[in-house]
Design a protein around this motif. Structure first.
Motif, mmCIF file in Angstrom:
data_model
loop_
_atom_site.group_PDB
_atom_site.id
_atom_site.type_symbol
_atom_site.label_atom_id
_atom_site.label_comp_id
_atom_site.label_asym_id
_atom_site.label_seq_id
_atom_site.Cartn_x
_atom_site.Cartn_y
_atom_site.Cartn_z
ATOM 1 N N UNK A 1 0.812 -1.224 0.000
ATOM 2 C CA UNK A 1 0.000 0.000 0.000
ATOM 3 C C UNK A 1 0.841 1.267 0.000
ATOM 4 N N UNK A 2 2.165 1.126 0.167
ATOM 5 C CA UNK A 2 3.009 2.314 0.320
ATOM 6 C C UNK A 2 3.013 3.188 -0.926
ATOM 7 N N UNK A 3 3.294 2.596 -2.093
ATOM 8 C CA UNK A 3 3.329 3.395 -3.324
ATOM 9 C C UNK A 3 1.966 3.969 -3.693
ATOM 10 N N UNK A 4 0.877 3.164 -3.630
ATOM 11 C CA UNK A 4 -0.434 3.769 -3.906
ATOM 12 C C UNK A 4 -0.773 4.914 -2.968
ATOM 13 N N UNK A 5 -0.397 4.773 -1.675
ATOM 14 C CA UNK A 5 -0.673 5.850 -0.714
ATOM 15 C C UNK A 5 0.131 7.097 -1.061
ATOM 16 N N UNK A 6 1.385 6.895 -1.466
ATOM 17 C CA UNK A 6 2.246 8.017 -1.869
ATOM 18 C C UNK A 6 1.653 8.726 -3.079
ATOM 19 N N UNK A 7 1.197 7.938 -4.046
ATOM 20 C CA UNK A 7 0.618 8.510 -5.255
ATOM 21 C C UNK A 7 -0.696 9.226 -4.948
ATOM 22 N N UNK A 8 -1.539 8.632 -4.125
ATOM 23 C CA UNK A 8 -2.811 9.265 -3.754
ATOM 24 C C UNK A 8 -2.576 10.565 -2.997
ATOM 25 N N UNK A 9 -1.555 10.570 -2.117
ATOM 26 C CA UNK A 9 -1.235 11.805 -1.398
ATOM 27 C C UNK A 9 -0.812 12.915 -2.341
ATOM 28 N N UNK A 10 -0.018 12.562 -3.356
ATOM 29 C CA UNK A 10 0.400 13.558 -4.346
ATOM 30 C C UNK A 10 -0.788 14.098 -5.127
ATOM 31 N N UNK A 11 -1.681 13.196 -5.526
ATOM 32 C CA UNK A 11 -2.859 13.625 -6.283
ATOM 33 C C UNK A 11 -3.780 14.488 -5.428
ATOM 34 N N UNK A 12 -3.876 14.162 -4.132
ATOM 35 C CA UNK A 12 -4.710 14.972 -3.228
ATOM 36 C C UNK A 12 -4.137 16.386 -3.102
ATOM 37 N N UNK A 13 -2.810 16.496 -2.954
ATOM 38 C CA UNK A 13 -2.184 17.815 -2.883
ATOM 39 C C UNK A 13 -2.340 18.573 -4.204
ATOM 40 N N UNK A 14 -2.291 17.835 -5.314
ATOM 41 C CA UNK A 14 -2.494 18.434 -6.636
ATOM 42 C C UNK A 14 -3.892 19.060 -6.717
ATOM 43 N N UNK A 15 -4.902 18.316 -6.216
ATOM 44 C CA UNK A 15 -6.268 18.839 -6.230
ATOM 45 C C UNK A 15 -6.408 20.031 -5.293
ATOM 46 N N UNK A 16 -5.791 19.962 -4.118
ATOM 47 C CA UNK A 16 -5.863 21.076 -3.167
ATOM 48 C C UNK A 16 -5.189 22.327 -3.731
ATOM 49 N N UNK A 17 -4.077 22.129 -4.438
ATOM 50 C CA UNK A 17 -3.383 23.281 -5.016
ATOM 51 C C UNK A 17 -4.261 23.997 -6.032
#
Length: 267
Positions: free
Chosen positions: A13-29
């Motif tokens: 789950x580490x890589x998917x979580x890392x990728x999801x976190x990046x996408x979440x920050x992308x949406x917040x930005x």
């Protein structure tokens, strides 16, 4: 066995979580434009990292599955099914990138500030200065000096009409004033936007420069207008701005905009 399964789940789950976190920050930005960094900052590096690490995991999973005999565990089979596309795609993407005009697929485009003396000079100016320039150095002035630019190539990204349209209008007004035959238009621009300095390239008043600069692609009609203006004669800024040069660094001239306001208008 249960502890091992939980450990495997966490690792998987580490890589998917890392990728999801990046996408979440992308949406917040996007949602908080521009309270955070530019949205692309949150995915451009993480995607490279995920691709590289994922490729390594893919190859390891394929090797492990092949070495495990004719009947690998179901968990390994699932990993191989997920890994194969990435293991095939990444080498193909790297090998075929030059065909699409990409020299290096994972080029992070780091560059040194040049000329450093220009940034040192700008950093010594009052904090409320506003700089107008179409040079690439304008991209880095806010970060490297803490001073404001009216616009720049990297800042003129059309994320939202309320953000982009005023900047677009300022760019067009600057270009028309820069290549105008009458200094009054530049004086009006400087006064209206409270510009304190102009930074111009020495070749700014040549057709070759206009055809190569970033705004010729973003505003092709303005590029054609500027070239036609040069055909009619040298613009007023080119004729008179030399009297207001405050500093020069290689091909770049720093011009005092308030000095331009004091120049007599040409008849």
């Amino acid at each position: 066995r249960g502890q091992r399964q939980r450990s495997d789940i966490r690792q998987n789950a580490l890589l998917p979580a890392f990728l999801l976190g990046s996408l979440a920050c992308y949406a917040l930005a996007h949602a908080l434009l521009f309270e955070l960094h530019l949205p692309s900052r949150y995915i451009q590096h993480s995607l490279r990292m995920v691709a590289g690490i994922g490729f390594g995991i893919s190859v390891a999973a394929i090797i492990a599955a092949c070495a495990g005999g004719p009947a690998p565990e179901p968990r390994h089979r699932r990993m191989v099914i997920l890994a194969l596309p990435l293991a095939v795609f990444l080498p193909l993407a790297i090998l075929t990138a030059p065909l699409f005009g990409k020299d290096v697929l994972f080029n992070v485009k780091y560059r040194s500030p040049e000329p450093q003396e220009l940034y040192d000079y700008i950093a010594l100016q009052p904090r409320d200065v506003v700089i107008a320039s179409d040079t690439r150095q304008a991209d880095d002035i806010p970060l490297r000096t803490g001073r404001s630019v009216l616009f720049s190539h990297k800042h003129s990204i059309p994320y939202h009409p309320n953000y982009y349209e005023p900047m677009r209008d300022a760019i067009i007004a600057f270009l028309r004033a820069l290549y105008a035959p009458d200094l009054k238009q530049m004086q009006h621009f400087v006064a209206g936007h409270r510009v304190s300095h102009l930074i111009l390239h020495r070749a700014a008043f040549t057709p070759a420069y206009i055809r190569s600069i970033w705004w010729s692609r973003q505003f092709p009609d303005e590029a054609e207008r500027a070239i036609r203006a040069l055909d009619r004669g040298l613009p007023a800024v080119a004729r008179q701005a030399g009297r207001c040069v405050r500093a020069s660094y290689g091909e770049l001239l720093v011009i005092g905009a308030q000095c331009l306001l004091r120049l007599d208008r040409e008849d």
